[in-house]
Design an enzyme around this catalytic site. Structure first.
Site, PDB file in Angstrom:
ATOM      1  N   ASP A 193       0.829  -1.206   0.000  1.00 30.20           N
ATOM      2  CA  ASP A 193       0.000   0.000   0.000  1.00 30.20           C
ATOM      3  C   ASP A 193       0.866   1.259   0.000  1.00 30.20           C
ATOM      4  OD1 ASP A 193      -1.987   1.939   0.448  1.00 30.20           O
ATOM      5  OD2 ASP A 193      -3.133   0.554   1.705  1.00 30.20           O
ATOM      6  N   HIS A 220      -3.487  -0.478  -2.369  1.00 33.46           N
ATOM      7  CA  HIS A 220      -4.561   0.029  -1.520  1.00 33.46           C
ATOM      8  C   HIS A 220      -5.954  -0.454  -1.916  1.00 33.46           C
ATOM      9  CE1 HIS A 220      -5.986   2.763   1.545  1.00 33.46           C
ATOM     10  NE2 HIS A 220      -6.765   3.432   0.699  1.00 33.46           N
TER      11      HIS A 220
END
Length: 244
Positions: A193, A220
């Site tokens: 992420d 993400h």
């Protein structure tokens, strides 16, 4: 019987961001709702009505429509929302799942963690609109959020991206051990992420430990890049909550 699941989207997004995960969960026997929070998607609201409390009220209304306590899955900003729901209406919440999401201690706002997450590559691409009430995410930041997505998914993201009113990001979350803390919590970490870094994801779990904790090898937006794997993780967590 499996609980219903309410999917709570993040900043700059709406309920359509779950369009790949919803059928994957339904195939596994879950009833699923993916509402637009106030001011997002088709849920029109004035900037003054876009607050953390109004977000939480909208989710509670969705749970009431389902007719039974629900499992809440909050992504990114949606983590603060599901915490607020759990504090306000713990009897309506069967469990909480934080998907690379803001899991905050009492009295803290999301923007504080954003400032502390100095390695986030996405934050520098957020720009305030001239009225100072909302921020937009630039295309380079959107591409980082959607790392691993194909061209079609990126175009879908661009069409649905929208300004994010700042108010919910700077309002402190209020949670207590007796209400929010009584509900089982799980965390799904995203190992690559660039929006909420893995280090920050782990740090937030120190404030409120979660069990189980699942790690996906993605950026993400696993609901876009690996919806099947995410749905399987959610199903496993739901089973773990039922057995606890």
């Amino acid at each position: 019987m499996k609980p219903a699941i309410v999917l709570v989207h993040g900043a700059w997004h709406d309920g359509a961001s779950w369009h790949k995960l919803v059928p994957a969960l339904e195939q596994r026997g879950f009833r699923v709702a993916a509402p637009d929070l106030p001011g997002h998607g088709g849920n029109a609201a004035s900037d003054a009505d876009v607050t953390l409390a109004r977000y939480a009220q909208a989710v509670v209304a969705t749970i009431d429509d389902l007719g039974a306590p629900a499992l809440l899955l909050g992504h990114s900003m949606g983590g603060a929302v599901i915490s607020a729901v759990a504090e306000a209406a713990p009897d309506r919440v069967a469990g909480l799942i934080y998907l690379s999401a803001f899991l905050l201690p009492d009295g803290m706002a999301m923007n504080q963690r954003m400032k502390e997450d100095g390695a986030s590559a996405v934050a520098p691409h957020a720009t305030r609109l001239p009225d100072r009430r909302a921020v937009i995410m630039g295309d380079p930041g959107l591409a980082l959020i959607y790392e691993g997505a194909d061209a079609e998914d990126l175009e879908f993201a661009r069409k649905h991206a929208q300004p994010q009113v700042i108010t919910p990001l700077v309002e402190p979350v209020h949670v207590t051990a007796a209400r929010f803390g009584s509900i089982p919590r799980a965390f799904i970490q995203c190992a690559r992420d660039k929006a909420i870094t893995p280090e920050m994801q782990r740090r937030m779990q120190q404030d409120w430990p979660c069990d189980p904790v699942v790690t996906l090898d993605c950026g993400h937006m696993p609901q876009i890049v690996m919806p099947g794997e995410l749905a399987e993780a959610v199903a496993d967590i739901a089973a773990a909550f039922a057995w606890s």
